[in-house]
Design a protein around this motif. Sequence first.
Motif, mmCIF file in Angstrom:
data_model
loop_
_atom_site.group_PDB
_atom_site.id
_atom_site.type_symbol
_atom_site.label_atom_id
_atom_site.label_comp_id
_atom_site.label_asym_id
_atom_site.label_seq_id
_atom_site.Cartn_x
_atom_site.Cartn_y
_atom_site.Cartn_z
ATOM 1 N N ILE A 223 4.802 14.132 4.834
ATOM 2 C CA ILE A 223 4.279 12.858 5.346
ATOM 3 C C ILE A 223 3.680 13.062 6.735
ATOM 4 N N TRP A 224 4.362 13.818 7.583
ATOM 5 C CA TRP A 224 3.830 14.038 8.926
ATOM 6 C C TRP A 224 2.487 14.779 8.873
ATOM 7 N N LEU A 225 2.401 15.805 8.047
ATOM 8 C CA LEU A 225 1.146 16.553 7.926
ATOM 9 C C LEU A 225 0.030 15.667 7.366
ATOM 10 N N TRP A 226 0.365 14.835 6.396
ATOM 11 C CA TRP A 226 -0.617 13.913 5.833
ATOM 12 C C TRP A 226 -1.117 12.950 6.914
ATOM 13 N N ALA A 227 -0.179 12.393 7.686
ATOM 14 C CA ALA A 227 -0.558 11.463 8.749
ATOM 15 C C ALA A 227 -1.430 12.151 9.785
ATOM 16 N N GLU A 228 -1.075 13.359 10.144
ATOM 17 C CA GLU A 228 -1.851 14.110 11.144
ATOM 18 C C GLU A 228 -3.294 14.309 10.677
ATOM 19 N N ARG A 229 -3.495 14.559 9.403
ATOM 20 C CA ARG A 229 -4.847 14.757 8.869
ATOM 21 C C ARG A 229 -5.604 13.441 8.698
ATOM 22 N N ASN A 230 -4.909 12.380 8.286
ATOM 23 C CA ASN A 230 -5.568 11.143 7.895
ATOM 24 C C ASN A 230 -5.529 10.032 8.930
ATOM 25 N N ASP A 231 -4.549 10.059 9.806
ATOM 26 C CA ASP A 231 -4.398 9.020 10.826
ATOM 27 C C ASP A 231 -3.637 9.619 12.004
ATOM 28 N N PRO A 232 -4.355 10.384 12.852
ATOM 29 C CA PRO A 232 -3.668 11.096 13.935
ATOM 30 C C PRO A 232 -2.785 10.212 14.815
ATOM 31 N N GLU A 233 -3.185 8.956 15.023
ATOM 32 C CA GLU A 233 -2.337 8.064 15.831
ATOM 33 C C GLU A 233 -0.996 7.826 15.142
ATOM 34 N N ALA A 234 -1.026 7.664 13.830
ATOM 35 C CA ALA A 234 0.231 7.504 13.082
ATOM 36 C C ALA A 234 1.051 8.787 13.171
ATOM 37 N N GLY A 235 0.380 9.950 13.123
ATOM 38 C CA GLY A 235 1.082 11.219 13.269
ATOM 39 C C GLY A 235 1.827 11.296 14.589
ATOM 40 N N VAL A 236 1.190 10.837 15.655
ATOM 41 C CA VAL A 236 1.842 10.820 16.976
ATOM 42 C C VAL A 236 3.025 9.863 16.961
ATOM 43 N N ARG A 237 2.858 8.688 16.363
ATOM 44 C CA ARG A 237 3.963 7.713 16.296
ATOM 45 C C ARG A 237 5.149 8.277 15.519
ATOM 46 N N LEU A 238 4.858 8.971 14.426
ATOM 47 C CA LEU A 238 5.944 9.571 13.644
ATOM 48 C C LEU A 238 6.687 10.625 14.462
ATOM 49 N N TYR A 239 5.923 11.456 15.150
ATOM 50 C CA TYR A 239 6.509 12.507 15.981
ATOM 51 C C TYR A 239 7.359 11.892 17.093
ATOM 52 N N ASP A 240 6.814 10.834 17.705
ATOM 53 C CA ASP A 240 7.506 10.200 18.825
ATOM 54 C C ASP A 240 8.826 9.539 18.425
ATOM 55 N N MET A 241 8.978 9.220 17.138
ATOM 56 C CA MET A 241 10.263 8.678 16.679
ATOM 57 C C MET A 241 11.395 9.646 17.014
ATOM 58 N N TYR A 242 11.132 10.935 16.763
ATOM 59 C CA TYR A 242 12.157 11.940 17.028
ATOM 60 C C TYR A 242 12.331 12.190 18.519
ATOM 61 N N THR B 82 0.841 -1.203 0.000
ATOM 62 C CA THR B 82 0.000 0.000 0.000
ATOM 63 C C THR B 82 0.876 1.253 0.000
ATOM 64 N N LYS B 83 0.272 2.329 -0.419
ATOM 65 C CA LYS B 83 0.967 3.616 -0.387
ATOM 66 C C LYS B 83 1.310 3.985 1.053
ATOM 67 N N GLU B 84 0.421 3.675 1.992
ATOM 68 C CA GLU B 84 0.664 3.997 3.402
ATOM 69 C C GLU B 84 1.912 3.286 3.919
ATOM 70 N N ASN B 85 2.092 2.011 3.522
ATOM 71 C CA ASN B 85 3.304 1.284 3.924
ATOM 72 C C ASN B 85 4.554 1.953 3.363
ATOM 73 N N LEU B 86 4.456 2.434 2.129
ATOM 74 C CA LEU B 86 5.588 3.143 1.525
ATOM 75 C C LEU B 86 5.870 4.441 2.271
ATOM 76 N N LEU B 87 4.821 5.186 2.609
ATOM 77 C CA LEU B 87 5.010 6.446 3.350
ATOM 78 C C LEU B 87 5.690 6.187 4.685
ATOM 79 N N TRP B 88 5.245 5.156 5.390
ATOM 80 C CA TRP B 88 5.854 4.808 6.679
ATOM 81 C C TRP B 88 7.332 4.453 6.476
ATOM 82 N N ALA B 89 7.634 3.678 5.435
ATOM 83 C CA ALA B 89 9.026 3.297 5.156
ATOM 84 C C ALA B 89 9.883 4.512 4.840
ATOM 85 N N VAL B 90 9.322 5.470 4.102
ATOM 86 C CA VAL B 90 10.062 6.698 3.784
ATOM 87 C C VAL B 90 10.366 7.461 5.066
#
Length: 198
Positions: A109-128, A51-59
């Motif tokens: 990617i972070w902005l997209w995640a925040e709009r479309n999957d807020p939990e994923a947005g938090v996970r991305l932020y928490d990586m840093y 899926t595109k989402e899997n690719l975005l996460w990998a990026v």
Amino acid sequence: MAHVPTEVRRQQFIDAAIVVIARDGVDGATTRRIAQEASAPLATLHYCFQTKENLLWAVFEYLAEMVGSDLEERVPRGQSTASIAVQILTETLLSAIDRPAANRAQLEIWLWAERNDPEAGVRLYDMYVELWRDRLRAAKSPLPDDEIESVARVLLGLVDGLNNQFIASADEKLLRREIDTASAMLEAYLGRRSRRSA
């Protein structure tokens, strides 16, 4: 056509996605455009990522790992908390200058995640937050964990704010001046905090 190993192809798609996302945003970065940028079949992209989402996460993971590698290489352990914090800020923002497409793609990617999957947005932020928290714990005399958490989050706020200003202005000279100002603020606060702990 010669066979391309899956891991090589995956990296080609990640690299292509960075270019396309930086140029067209996440919504404009269709899997078809990314496959074209990678000079690879669309079916192979779907085989590698499903899926595109899997690719975005990998990026995003790839870009975070790149920043982590930079910090590992350029920010030695065993320094003062203030020195480590300043180097995290500086190295992260200098990488925004050196890698503009990666910088923009990560933000998109972070902005997209925040709009479309807020939990994923938090996970991305928490990586840093986790990456920087671990580096701050490697200080000569580390702060207590709750303070390290706060410093990591404030650092992320500073980096995000300065990075957004840089994207808007594209003024490298201004960003370098702002890095100096933010660094002086961190040194003043963390230096004072370290003296109180001693």
